[in-house]
Design a protein around this motif. Structure first.
Motif, PDB file in Angstrom:
ATOM      1  N   GLN A 111      39.995  45.096  54.393  1.00 56.13           N
ATOM      2  CA  GLN A 111      39.888  46.120  53.355  1.00 56.13           C
ATOM      3  C   GLN A 111      41.187  46.299  52.578  1.00 56.13           C
ATOM      4  O   GLN A 111      41.148  46.675  51.402  1.00 56.13           O
ATOM      5  CB  GLN A 111      39.427  47.442  53.966  1.00 56.13           C
ATOM      6  CG  GLN A 111      37.987  47.403  54.445  1.00 56.13           C
ATOM      7  CD  GLN A 111      37.331  48.771  54.462  1.00 56.13           C
ATOM      8  OE1 GLN A 111      37.949  49.776  54.124  1.00 56.13           O
ATOM      9  NE2 GLN A 111      36.073  48.820  54.848  1.00 56.13           N
ATOM     10  N   ASN A 112      42.325  46.032  53.198  1.00 56.90           N
ATOM     11  CA  ASN A 112      43.586  46.122  52.456  1.00 56.90           C
ATOM     12  C   ASN A 112      43.633  45.085  51.337  1.00 56.90           C
ATOM     13  O   ASN A 112      44.090  45.367  50.224  1.00 56.90           O
ATOM     14  CB  ASN A 112      44.773  45.932  53.398  1.00 56.90           C
ATOM     15  CG  ASN A 112      44.987  47.127  54.305  1.00 56.90           C
ATOM     16  OD1 ASN A 112      44.563  48.236  53.989  1.00 56.90           O
ATOM     17  ND2 ASN A 112      45.637  46.908  55.438  1.00 56.90           N
ATOM     18  N   GLU A 113      43.155  43.903  51.642  1.00 61.64           N
ATOM     19  CA  GLU A 113      43.092  42.844  50.633  1.00 61.64           C
ATOM     20  C   GLU A 113      42.108  43.224  49.520  1.00 61.64           C
ATOM     21  O   GLU A 113      42.387  43.037  48.330  1.00 61.64           O
ATOM     22  CB  GLU A 113      42.647  41.537  51.294  1.00 61.64           C
ATOM     23  CG  GLU A 113      42.337  40.409  50.314  1.00 61.64           C
ATOM     24  CD  GLU A 113      41.560  39.277  50.963  1.00 61.64           C
ATOM     25  OE1 GLU A 113      40.821  38.590  50.243  1.00 61.64           O
ATOM     26  OE2 GLU A 113      41.691  39.089  52.189  1.00 61.64           O
ATOM     27  N   ILE A 114      40.969  43.776  49.920  1.00 62.41           N
ATOM     28  CA  ILE A 114      39.966  44.201  48.936  1.00 62.41           C
ATOM     29  C   ILE A 114      40.525  45.309  48.056  1.00 62.41           C
ATOM     30  O   ILE A 114      40.358  45.301  46.832  1.00 62.41           O
ATOM     31  CB  ILE A 114      38.684  44.675  49.657  1.00 62.41           C
ATOM     32  CG1 ILE A 114      38.003  43.491  50.343  1.00 62.41           C
ATOM     33  CG2 ILE A 114      37.727  45.350  48.682  1.00 62.41           C
ATOM     34  CD1 ILE A 114      36.850  43.887  51.238  1.00 62.41           C
ATOM     35  N   LEU A 115      41.213  46.261  48.687  1.00 59.03           N
ATOM     36  CA  LEU A 115      41.801  47.374  47.943  1.00 59.03           C
ATOM     37  C   LEU A 115      42.803  46.868  46.907  1.00 59.03           C
ATOM     38  O   LEU A 115      42.809  47.323  45.754  1.00 59.03           O
ATOM     39  CB  LEU A 115      42.473  48.340  48.912  1.00 59.03           C
ATOM     40  CG  LEU A 115      43.124  49.583  48.308  1.00 59.03           C
ATOM     41  CD1 LEU A 115      42.088  50.444  47.605  1.00 59.03           C
ATOM     42  CD2 LEU A 115      43.834  50.388  49.393  1.00 59.03           C
ATOM     43  N   ALA A 116      43.642  45.923  47.308  1.00 61.69           N
ATOM     44  CA  ALA A 116      44.640  45.376  46.384  1.00 61.69           C
ATOM     45  C   ALA A 116      43.972  44.705  45.188  1.00 61.69           C
ATOM     46  O   ALA A 116      44.451  44.817  44.051  1.00 61.69           O
ATOM     47  CB  ALA A 116      45.532  44.378  47.117  1.00 61.69           C
ATOM     48  N   THR A 117      42.858  44.030  45.427  1.00 62.65           N
ATOM     49  CA  THR A 117      42.136  43.371  44.327  1.00 62.65           C
ATOM     50  C   THR A 117      41.484  44.396  43.409  1.00 62.65           C
ATOM     51  O   THR A 117      41.551  44.279  42.178  1.00 62.65           O
ATOM     52  CB  THR A 117      41.065  42.421  44.889  1.00 62.65           C
ATOM     53  OG1 THR A 117      41.695  41.433  45.709  1.00 62.65           O
ATOM     54  CG2 THR A 117      40.309  41.726  43.760  1.00 62.65           C
ATOM     55  N   LEU A 118      40.859  45.413  43.993  1.00 64.55           N
ATOM     56  CA  LEU A 118      40.203  46.442  43.182  1.00 64.55           C
ATOM     57  C   LEU A 118      41.206  47.207  42.330  1.00 64.55           C
ATOM     58  O   LEU A 118      40.874  47.671  41.230  1.00 64.55           O
ATOM     59  CB  LEU A 118      39.435  47.415  44.081  1.00 64.55           C
ATOM     60  CG  LEU A 118      38.212  46.849  44.809  1.00 64.55           C
ATOM     61  CD1 LEU A 118      37.582  47.910  45.700  1.00 64.55           C
ATOM     62  CD2 LEU A 118      37.185  46.324  43.805  1.00 64.55           C
ATOM     63  N   MET A 119      42.439  47.330  42.827  1.00 66.24           N
ATOM     64  CA  MET A 119      43.468  48.037  42.068  1.00 66.24           C
ATOM     65  C   MET A 119      43.816  47.311  40.769  1.00 66.24           C
ATOM     66  O   MET A 119      44.406  47.900  39.858  1.00 66.24           O
ATOM     67  CB  MET A 119      44.730  48.196  42.915  1.00 66.24           C
ATOM     68  CG  MET A 119      44.600  49.194  44.055  1.00 66.24           C
ATOM     69  SD  MET A 119      44.441  50.892  43.493  1.00 66.24           S
ATOM     70  CE  MET A 119      46.054  51.150  42.772  1.00 66.24           C
ATOM     71  N   GLN A 120      43.444  46.042  40.672  1.00 65.08           N
ATOM     72  CA  GLN A 120      43.700  45.294  39.443  1.00 65.08           C
ATOM     73  C   GLN A 120      42.707  45.662  38.341  1.00 65.08           C
ATOM     74  O   GLN A 120      42.918  45.326  37.168  1.00 65.08           O
ATOM     75  CB  GLN A 120      43.613  43.784  39.714  1.00 65.08           C
ATOM     76  CG  GLN A 120      44.550  43.286  40.806  1.00 65.08           C
ATOM     77  CD  GLN A 120      45.996  43.639  40.538  1.00 65.08           C
ATOM     78  OE1 GLN A 120      46.512  43.414  39.445  1.00 65.08           O
ATOM     79  NE2 GLN A 120      46.660  44.210  41.536  1.00 65.08           N
ATOM     80  N   LEU A 121      41.616  46.328  38.720  1.00 70.77           N
ATOM     81  CA  LEU A 121      40.623  46.774  37.744  1.00 70.77           C
ATOM     82  C   LEU A 121      40.951  48.194  37.298  1.00 70.77           C
ATOM     83  O   LEU A 121      41.310  49.039  38.112  1.00 70.77           O
ATOM     84  CB  LEU A 121      39.214  46.747  38.351  1.00 70.77           C
ATOM     85  CG  LEU A 121      38.716  45.405  38.897  1.00 70.77           C
ATOM     86  CD1 LEU A 121      37.343  45.586  39.534  1.00 70.77           C
ATOM     87  CD2 LEU A 121      38.653  44.361  37.795  1.00 70.77           C
ATOM     88  N   ARG A 122      40.830  48.456  36.016  1.00 68.97           N
ATOM     89  CA  ARG A 122      41.013  49.810  35.520  1.00 68.97           C
ATOM     90  C   ARG A 122      39.856  50.688  36.005  1.00 68.97           C
ATOM     91  O   ARG A 122      38.738  50.198  36.212  1.00 68.97           O
ATOM     92  CB  ARG A 122      41.054  49.815  33.991  1.00 68.97           C
ATOM     93  CG  ARG A 122      42.217  49.058  33.386  1.00 68.97           C
ATOM     94  CD  ARG A 122      43.505  49.811  33.528  1.00 68.97           C
ATOM     95  NE  ARG A 122      43.449  51.119  32.880  1.00 68.97           N
ATOM     96  CZ  ARG A 122      44.416  52.036  32.975  1.00 68.97           C
ATOM     97  NH1 ARG A 122      45.492  51.779  33.694  1.00 68.97           N
ATOM     98  NH2 ARG A 122      44.313  53.191  32.358  1.00 68.97           N
TER      99      ARG A 122
END
Length: 210
Positions: A111-122
């Motif tokens: 989930q940390n990896e997923i969170l980091a990726t989602l943070m790239q989306l506005r």
């Protein structure tokens, strides 16, 4: 006589059926009219929301500009050893909390990896994907794969309001730094990492200005 009675009964039944059908048609027409009116009202509300959101963004930009101006004034008073900066859209705390909440029931690993990726989306971009349940676009943007993307989108649709997500604030961050180098190259440290004495050195000129 019996034939006439039978014809009258048939005519009465036809009239009853016709009246019933006319009533049903009238109800359907009324429902259709109501649907059209509600659709028009919804469209108007969405346009109003769009306008309000634009005003909100403009006001946030104005606030950021005011912060820049105040920071510039304070920088002038603080001197060369202190650096005051306004980093626009750098405080992601509220957005991060929303994403963490949305991922709780996704039942996916890393989930940390997923969170980091989602943070790239506005926020507004992710909100649109959630609201439209656009699995293909979400998977293309995140590279999570179809199955993981489906689980994540389903979790967000269950626990996150896309309209609230869309306007999640990403705030400015104010950085106050002190040059701790004694000689040579500049070495600025954030106020949160300074000793008590260094914090006094950095903050005293600002407090005196206030």
């Amino acid at each position: 006589m019996a034939k006439l009675t039978e014809l009258n009964q048939a005519a009465s039944e036809q009239a009853r059926v016709r009246a019933s059908l006319e009533q049903q048609v009238a109800r359907l027409e009324a429902l259709e009219q109501q649907r059209v009116e509600l659709h028009a009202e919804l469209k108007t509300l969405f346009e109003q929301r769009k306008s309000l959101k634009t005003d909100h963004i403009l006001m946030r930009d104005q606030v950021s500009t005011m912060r820049d101006e105040v920071a510039s004034e304070l920088q002038h008073e603080a001197g060369e050893r202190v650096r005051i900066r306004v980093m626009r859209n750098a405080d992601h705390m509220a957005y991060t909390q929303t994403l963490v909440e949305g991922l709780k029931d996704a039942r996916v690993r890393n989930q940390n990896e997923i969170l980091a990726t989602l943070m790239q989306l506005r926020p507004e971009q992710l909100a649109q994907l959630v609201q439209s349940n656009d699995l293909d676009s979400f998977a293309d943007l995140t590279h999570f794969g179809t199955e993981r993307s489906r689980k994540i989108l389903d979790a967000f649709r269950e626990s996150v309001d896309p309209l609230a997500l869309e306007i999640t604030a990403i705030e400015d961050r104010i950085a106050i730094e002190l040059n701790v180098a004694t000689t040579g190259q500049l070495h600025f440290k954030d106020a949160s990492d300074l000793s008590r004495g260094q914090k006094c050195t950095a903050l005293l000129p600002i407090l005196q200005k206030g």
